[in-house]
Design a protein around this motif. Structure first.
Motif, PDB file in Angstrom:
ATOM      1  N   UNK A 345       0.829  -1.199   0.000  1.00 55.31           N
ATOM      2  CA  UNK A 345       0.000   0.000   0.000  1.00 55.31           C
ATOM      3  C   UNK A 345       0.866   1.253   0.000  1.00 55.31           C
ATOM      4  N   UNK A 346       0.582   2.147  -0.912  1.00 56.57           N
ATOM      5  CA  UNK A 346       1.230   3.447  -0.929  1.00 56.57           C
ATOM      6  C   UNK A 346       0.284   4.506  -0.402  1.00 56.57           C
ATOM      7  N   UNK A 347       0.689   5.752  -0.476  1.00 59.86           N
ATOM      8  CA  UNK A 347      -0.126   6.859   0.007  1.00 59.86           C
ATOM      9  C   UNK A 347      -0.055   8.024  -0.958  1.00 59.86           C
ATOM     10  N   UNK A 348      -1.213   8.450  -1.434  1.00 62.77           N
ATOM     11  CA  UNK A 348      -1.264   9.666  -2.251  1.00 62.77           C
ATOM     12  C   UNK A 348      -1.160  10.905  -1.376  1.00 62.77           C
ATOM     13  N   UNK A 349      -1.490  10.758  -0.088  1.00 67.44           N
ATOM     14  CA  UNK A 349      -1.391  11.889   0.834  1.00 67.44           C
ATOM     15  C   UNK A 349       0.054  12.165   1.216  1.00 67.44           C
ATOM     16  N   UNK A 350       0.877  11.110   1.232  1.00 72.50           N
ATOM     17  CA  UNK A 350       2.310  11.247   1.524  1.00 72.50           C
ATOM     18  C   UNK A 350       3.049  10.593   0.353  1.00 72.50           C
ATOM     19  N   UNK A 351       3.065  11.241  -0.804  1.00 70.12           N
ATOM     20  CA  UNK A 351       3.519  10.576  -2.036  1.00 70.12           C
ATOM     21  C   UNK A 351       4.975  10.164  -2.052  1.00 70.12           C
ATOM     22  N   UNK A 352       5.809  10.768  -1.249  1.00 71.15           N
ATOM     23  CA  UNK A 352       7.229  10.412  -1.249  1.00 71.15           C
ATOM     24  C   UNK A 352       7.582   9.362  -0.207  1.00 71.15           C
ATOM     25  N   UNK A 353       6.569   8.758   0.396  1.00 69.74           N
ATOM     26  CA  UNK A 353       6.814   7.742   1.413  1.00 69.74           C
ATOM     27  C   UNK A 353       7.025   6.373   0.770  1.00 69.74           C
ATOM     28  N   UNK A 354       7.614   5.479   1.515  1.00 75.89           N
ATOM     29  CA  UNK A 354       7.881   4.134   1.024  1.00 75.89           C
ATOM     30  C   UNK A 354       6.584   3.325   1.018  1.00 75.89           C
ATOM     31  N   UNK A 355       6.549   2.266   0.227  1.00 70.00           N
ATOM     32  CA  UNK A 355       5.407   1.368   0.191  1.00 70.00           C
ATOM     33  C   UNK A 355       5.354   0.564   1.499  1.00 70.00           C
ATOM     34  N   UNK A 356       4.180   0.489   2.099  1.00 72.67           N
ATOM     35  CA  UNK A 356       4.002  -0.323   3.296  1.00 72.67           C
ATOM     36  C   UNK A 356       3.507  -1.711   2.893  1.00 72.67           C
ATOM     37  N   UNK A 357       3.993  -2.732   3.539  1.00 71.59           N
ATOM     38  CA  UNK A 357       3.575  -4.104   3.251  1.00 71.59           C
ATOM     39  C   UNK A 357       2.868  -4.661   4.477  1.00 71.59           C
ATOM     40  N   UNK A 358       1.601  -5.052   4.295  1.00 74.84           N
ATOM     41  CA  UNK A 358       0.803  -5.628   5.372  1.00 74.84           C
ATOM     42  C   UNK A 358       0.544  -7.101   5.083  1.00 74.84           C
ATOM     43  N   UNK A 359       0.299  -7.913   6.109  1.00 75.52           N
ATOM     44  CA  UNK A 359       0.199  -9.352   5.883  1.00 75.52           C
ATOM     45  C   UNK A 359      -1.102  -9.825   5.264  1.00 75.52           C
ATOM     46  N   UNK A 360      -2.194  -9.061   5.404  1.00 81.61           N
ATOM     47  CA  UNK A 360      -3.490  -9.548   4.936  1.00 81.61           C
ATOM     48  C   UNK A 360      -4.387  -8.384   4.531  1.00 81.61           C
ATOM     49  N   UNK A 361      -5.413  -8.718   3.756  1.00 82.10           N
ATOM     50  CA  UNK A 361      -6.394  -7.701   3.369  1.00 82.10           C
ATOM     51  C   UNK A 361      -7.185  -7.227   4.580  1.00 82.10           C
ATOM     52  N   UNK A 362      -7.522  -8.144   5.487  1.00 80.38           N
ATOM     53  CA  UNK A 362      -8.280  -7.759   6.673  1.00 80.38           C
ATOM     54  C   UNK A 362      -7.474  -6.790   7.544  1.00 80.38           C
ATOM     55  N   UNK A 363      -6.175  -7.023   7.646  1.00 76.80           N
ATOM     56  CA  UNK A 363      -5.327  -6.102   8.427  1.00 76.80           C
ATOM     57  C   UNK A 363      -5.332  -4.716   7.795  1.00 76.80           C
ATOM     58  N   UNK A 364      -5.274  -4.658   6.473  1.00 68.92           N
ATOM     59  CA  UNK A 364      -5.297  -3.349   5.812  1.00 68.92           C
ATOM     60  C   UNK A 364      -6.631  -2.651   6.055  1.00 68.92           C
TER      61      UNK A 364
END
Length: 414
Positions: A345-364
């Motif tokens: 998951x990236x962020x359009x609100x913080x566009x220069x941030x690194x991609x975050x990796x989460x373990x599951x869709x439910x966690x996201x």
């Protein structure tokens, strides 16, 4: 992706059909549609469903060539030797140039680049014709229902009393579209928010008052970061990873994007209609007026300010939570609830941030919901109501549209 040939017989059979599109073709144009839409803010009523129509047009075009699923639009099967790349690119191009005529030059350049890479002129032309027809069919679907009233928003106030004057950022047309699969926006309307005298109201009021304040000492640094990071999430990294995965085909990817967008739209439709049906107060209003809600368990704070700017439209149900839950439901069915490479998951609100990796869709989904409390803009009960709308909308879409066609004996689809 490239098709692998595991047997001589299979390879011989495939010689009768034009090579499939690289799986990237569909995801390229889906991502391109998103960039164009995001650069055109706020979208007009005509542009609001441009990404969905682009996705639907690509699905119908590629599915006409590689017939694997039921057509949503009743679109006929086409030339199986046509170029799927040409069909998908043409379908997307035609929809986007219709909705964003001011971007015509950029779109024409991109389309020319895509088509120039297809060397087989006959297959390219056949694909172009299918793509044009699919685009025309998609642009005729999913429009505004003229039977749904679009009454201008009228702020509620006592005659002669001043209130803030900016009008809501959710326009009335946003709940006037024809749904893709749900019966109506009202069919998914949640029950009313909890009574102001209830223990649920006091509990959730207190949670957002403590954790969502700009000066909160109880919110952790990570929770503060997530509140900001999740204001505008970017799932293109994960969608690209899924589309390029082993065993993926162009038509499967096209279906994935179309179902994703339809579930998003139908969930958002129900959410927007519910917001203006209930017209519920935001935490900044409730907490500053906590002495007036009749509940002794709610502590008023006349100077309370949320961490994030409060969106300018009613609170209940949570919009972020609604669409995140719809996406999570669709993608859990597509990849499994715990994708092998995680949810990126990236962020359009913080566009220069690194991609975050989460373990599951439910966690996201849960992190999106929690982030709205940390930001001080939603209550827990509103998040839960939004999640339920999103999941219900997604399940209806997945159950009703683009179902796999039965396989005939000896191969092929009916």
């Amino acid at each position: 992706m490239r098709m692998r040939y595991f047997a001589t017989a299979a390879a011989a059979a495939m010689l009768l059909v034009a090579p499939p599109a690289a799986a990237d073709t569909v995801s390229d144009w889906w991502e391109f549609a998103g960039r164009i839409t995001n650069a055109t803010q706020p979208p007009t009523a005509d542009q609001y469903r441009a990404i969905s129509r682009t996705s639907l047009a690509m699905f119908e075009a590629v599915n006409a060539i590689d017939r694997r699923y039921e057509s949503y639009l009743g679109f006929p099967a086409g030339d199986s030797t046509a170029s799927q790349d040409a069909a998908a690119a043409t379908a997307a191009f035609k929809v986007l140039v219709h909705h964003f005529p001011t971007q015509r030059t950029a779109l024409e350049d991109s389309y020319a680049i895509a088509m120039a890479e297809i060397r087989d002129e006959r297959a390219r032309e056949a694909g172009r014709l299918i793509g044009e027809a699919a685009a025309a069919a998609a642009m005729a679907a999913g429009g505004i229902d003229p039977a749904i009233p679009q009454d201008p928003y009228r702020p509620r106030t006592t005659p002669g009393e001043w209130i803030s004057t900016p009008l809501p950022q959710i326009e009335s047309f946003m709940w006037a579209y024809r749904p893709w699969a749900i019966p109506s926006a009202e069919a998914l309307r949640p029950p009313p928010p909890p009574a102001l005298s209830s223990a649920v109201w006091a509990r959730d009021y207190e949670e957002v008052r403590r954790l969502g304040a700009r000066t909160s000492t109880e919110r952790t640094p990570h929770q503060t970061l997530m509140a900001r990071y999740r204001q505008a999430f970017e799932l293109a990294p994960t969608m690209r990873l899924v589309a390029d995965g082993p065993g993926r085909t162009p038509v499967r990817n096209a279906r994935m994007f179309a179902v994703y967008q339809m579930a998003f739209d139908d969930a958002a439709l129900a959410m927007a209609a519910a917001k203006f049906h209930y017209n519920y107060w935001r935490p900044i209003t409730a907490i500053r007026n906590g002495a007036a809600d009749g509940n002794e368990a709610t502590a008023p704070d006349a100077g309370w300010v949320p961490l994030l700017a409060t969106p300018n439209f009613p609170e209940y149900p949570c919009g972020h939570c609604t669409v995140a839950a719809a996406i999570g439901e669709v993608m859990s069915a597509e990849t499994g609830p715990i994708p092998a490479k995680g949810v990126r998951v990236g962020s359009q609100a913080v566009p220069n941030s690194i991609i975050q990796v989460l373990p599951s869709w439910e966690r996201w989904v849960q992190e999106v919901s929690d982030s709205r409390i940390y930001g001080g803009v939603h209550y827990r009960f509103s998040n839960e109501a939004g999640e339920e709308i999103g999941r219900r909308a997604a399940r209806i879409v997945m159950d009703r549209v683009m179902q796999p066609l039965p396989v005939r004996r000896g191969g092929g689809r009916r």
